[in-house]
Design an enzyme around this catalytic site. Structure first.
Site, PDB file in Angstrom:
ATOM      1  N   ARG A 118      -9.468   8.026  -1.220  1.00 13.20           N
ATOM      2  CA  ARG A 118     -10.437   8.471  -0.214  1.00 13.20           C
ATOM      3  C   ARG A 118     -11.334   9.545  -0.800  1.00 13.20           C
ATOM      4  O   ARG A 118     -10.922  10.284  -1.706  1.00 13.20           O
ATOM      5  CB  ARG A 118      -9.711   9.020   1.021  1.00 13.20           C
ATOM      6  N   GLY A 133       1.120  -1.359   4.385  1.00 13.85           N
ATOM      7  CA  GLY A 133       1.475  -0.022   3.940  1.00 13.85           C
ATOM      8  C   GLY A 133       2.392   0.716   4.891  1.00 13.85           C
ATOM      9  O   GLY A 133       3.609   0.792   4.697  1.00 13.85           O
ATOM     10  N   HIS A 134       1.814   1.223   5.986  1.00  9.62           N
ATOM     11  CA  HIS A 134       2.514   2.191   6.831  1.00  9.62           C
ATOM     12  C   HIS A 134       3.892   1.712   7.279  1.00  9.62           C
ATOM     13  O   HIS A 134       4.875   2.451   7.194  1.00  9.62           O
ATOM     14  CB  HIS A 134       1.647   2.538   8.049  1.00  9.62           C
ATOM     15  N   ARG A 180       3.657  18.800   1.419  1.00  5.97           N
ATOM     16  CA  ARG A 180       4.171  20.028   0.816  1.00  5.97           C
ATOM     17  C   ARG A 180       3.421  20.409  -0.452  1.00  5.97           C
ATOM     18  O   ARG A 180       3.815  21.314  -1.159  1.00  5.97           O
ATOM     19  CB  ARG A 180       5.657  19.824   0.441  1.00  5.97           C
ATOM     20  N   HIS A 208       1.056   6.270   1.716  1.00  2.00           N
ATOM     21  CA  HIS A 208       1.835   7.238   2.498  1.00  2.00           C
ATOM     22  C   HIS A 208       3.007   7.846   1.730  1.00  2.00           C
ATOM     23  O   HIS A 208       3.610   8.815   2.194  1.00  2.00           O
ATOM     24  CB  HIS A 208       2.236   6.644   3.841  1.00  2.00           C
ATOM     25  N   ARG A 225      -7.202  12.964   0.341  1.00  2.00           N
ATOM     26  CA  ARG A 225      -6.155  13.575   1.174  1.00  2.00           C
ATOM     27  C   ARG A 225      -4.754  13.119   0.790  1.00  2.00           C
ATOM     28  O   ARG A 225      -3.797  13.821   1.021  1.00  2.00           O
ATOM     29  CB  ARG A 225      -6.412  13.308   2.649  1.00  2.00           C
ATOM     30  N   HIS A 226      -4.622  11.916   0.217  1.00  2.00           N
ATOM     31  CA  HIS A 226      -3.276  11.506  -0.227  1.00  2.00           C
ATOM     32  C   HIS A 226      -3.298  11.089  -1.700  1.00  2.00           C
ATOM     33  O   HIS A 226      -2.785  11.809  -2.538  1.00  2.00           O
ATOM     34  CB  HIS A 226      -2.634  10.465   0.700  1.00  2.00           C
ATOM     35  N   THR A 244      -7.063   6.556   9.837  1.00  2.00           N
ATOM     36  CA  THR A 244      -6.957   5.419   8.930  1.00  2.00           C
ATOM     37  C   THR A 244      -8.244   4.618   9.069  1.00  2.00           C
ATOM     38  O   THR A 244      -9.075   4.922   9.934  1.00  2.00           O
ATOM     39  CB  THR A 244      -5.711   4.562   9.261  1.00  2.00           C
ATOM     40  N   THR A 245      -8.443   3.632   8.210  1.00  2.00           N
ATOM     41  CA  THR A 245      -9.660   2.815   8.269  1.00  2.00           C
ATOM     42  C   THR A 245      -9.810   2.246   9.686  1.00  2.00           C
ATOM     43  O   THR A 245      -8.869   1.668  10.225  1.00  2.00           O
ATOM     44  CB  THR A 245      -9.569   1.667   7.242  1.00  2.00           C
ATOM     45  N   ASN A 286       0.851  -1.184   0.000  1.00  2.00           N
ATOM     46  CA  ASN A 286       0.000   0.000   0.000  1.00  2.00           C
ATOM     47  C   ASN A 286       0.894   1.245   0.000  1.00  2.00           C
ATOM     48  O   ASN A 286       1.688   1.444   0.933  1.00  2.00           O
ATOM     49  CB  ASN A 286      -0.901  -0.033   1.243  1.00  2.00           C
ATOM     50  N   GLU A 328     -10.822  -9.482   2.886  1.00  2.00           N
ATOM     51  CA  GLU A 328      -9.570  -9.115   3.547  1.00  2.00           C
ATOM     52  C   GLU A 328      -9.887  -8.980   5.027  1.00  2.00           C
ATOM     53  O   GLU A 328     -10.704  -8.140   5.423  1.00  2.00           O
ATOM     54  CB  GLU A 328      -9.032  -7.789   2.987  1.00  2.00           C
ATOM     55  N   HIS A 364      -5.611   3.657  -1.584  1.00  2.00           N
ATOM     56  CA  HIS A 364      -6.944   3.989  -1.077  1.00  2.00           C
ATOM     57  C   HIS A 364      -7.308   5.357  -1.633  1.00  2.00           C
ATOM     58  O   HIS A 364      -6.709   6.357  -1.249  1.00  2.00           O
ATOM     59  CB  HIS A 364      -6.912   4.000   0.456  1.00  2.00           C
ATOM     60  N   GLU A 403      -8.691   0.487  -2.719  1.00  2.00           N
ATOM     61  CA  GLU A 403      -9.600   0.496  -1.566  1.00  2.00           C
ATOM     62  C   GLU A 403     -10.521   1.693  -1.726  1.00  2.00           C
ATOM     63  O   GLU A 403     -10.067   2.792  -2.058  1.00  2.00           O
ATOM     64  CB  GLU A 403      -8.811   0.657  -0.268  1.00  2.00           C
ATOM     65  N   HIS A 459      -3.748  -4.563   7.803  1.00  2.00           N
ATOM     66  CA  HIS A 459      -3.920  -3.424   8.709  1.00  2.00           C
ATOM     67  C   HIS A 459      -3.054  -3.613   9.942  1.00  2.00           C
ATOM     68  O   HIS A 459      -3.235  -4.556  10.694  1.00  2.00           O
ATOM     69  CB  HIS A 459      -5.370  -3.182   9.132  1.00  2.00           C
TER      70      HIS A 459
END
Ligand code: PXP
Length: 245
Positions: free
Chosen positions: A46, A220-221, A19, A11, A50-51, A101-102, A8, A152, A44, A71, A198
């Site tokens: 969203r 991901g993270h 920035r 991030h 946002r990302h 996060t989810t 994922n 999942e 994802h 996602e 997750h």
């Protein structure tokens, strides 16, 4: 059979958006992850963007050579945007605007109508659909009943049982792990393909990846966090070289 890894890359986009810059580009990140052996790329998209942005979705669809998994919340807007992009898989997730996060799995029992409609639409387009659900027998049974082929399992509670490391003797850890094992076996016997994700880390991943029926993990993270650190030395060296060639 090895357990596959979906990386994922949300991030990477989070760092870019901090920035509102051009870099780092999730497209470049996907290429590097695939070259390193990732079996798929997950993003994802969203509702608040946002990302990951729509541009990322379009470009990743063109450039990802393994499998692209998106996602998404089951909203009209998202269904229309994602259908047009034609990823290989969509993972339906719940989404609360302010969440970091989810926060949990889908309530398939409560929202079975809209979820089964989305499954029908995407599967009609030839796009696989996965449902992000808690390791809960009733949610998994309902997922089968409404025609899901893939789920999942949410590993957040498992990961939170031992947040700082791996203590295989911790009773809550043992309880969460056994529950994930039991639900994986139940779902797999019912004909579902089972994935999980997750909160998985380098420390807590193995007990989950070694579950025999576990097909793939979405992580991901923790991977991006580690990449920021292990890549920092070379990045500083490259900057010094750019300053003083
Ligand atoms: N699976 C789902 C459905 C998610 O929403 C997320 C977070 O975006 C992940 C997996 C990956 O979780 P993490 O970033 O904690 O590895």
């Amino acid at each position: 059979m090895i357990t596959k890894l979906g990386v994922n890359i949300d991030h990477i986009a989070t760092i870019r958006q901090a920035r509102e810059a051009l870099e780092p580009d999730p497209v470049a990140a996907a290429f590097i992850a695939e070259t390193a052996g990732a079996h798929g790329i997950t993003i994802h998209l969203r509702s608040d963007r946002r990302h990951i942005k729509d541009r990322d979705l379009v470009m990743l669809r063109e450039t990802v050579k393994t499998r692209l998994n998106v996602e998404m919340a089951t909203t009209k807007e998202m269904i229309s945007v994602v259908r047009e992009a034609r990823p290989d898989t969509v993972t339906l997730v719940p989404e609360r605007p302010e969440e970091l996060t989810t926060e949990g799995g889908l309530n398939v029992i409560k929202y079975h109508d809209e979820i089964s409609r989305a499954i029908e639409v995407f599967q009609g387009d030839g796009i696989n659909v996965s449902l992000f659900v808690d390791p809960d027998e009733k949610q998994v049974e309902k997922s089968m009943e409404i025609g899901a082929l893939m789920i999942e399992l949410n590993t957040a509670a498992y990961a939170e049982a031992v947040p700082s490391g791996l203590d295989e003797a911790d009773p809550e850890f043992v309880r969460q792990l056994n529950e994930i094992r039991r639900i994986t076996s139940l779902a797999s016997h019912g004909g579902l393909r089972v994935l999980a994700g997750h909160g998985l880390t380098y420390r807590n991943v193995y007990p989950i990846s070694s579950i025999p029926q576990m097909e793939e993990l979405n992580i991901g993270h923790n991977i991006i966090a580690r990449a920021a650190l292990v890549g920092l030395g070379p990045a500083v060296q490259e900057m010094l070289k750019a300053m003083n060639p």
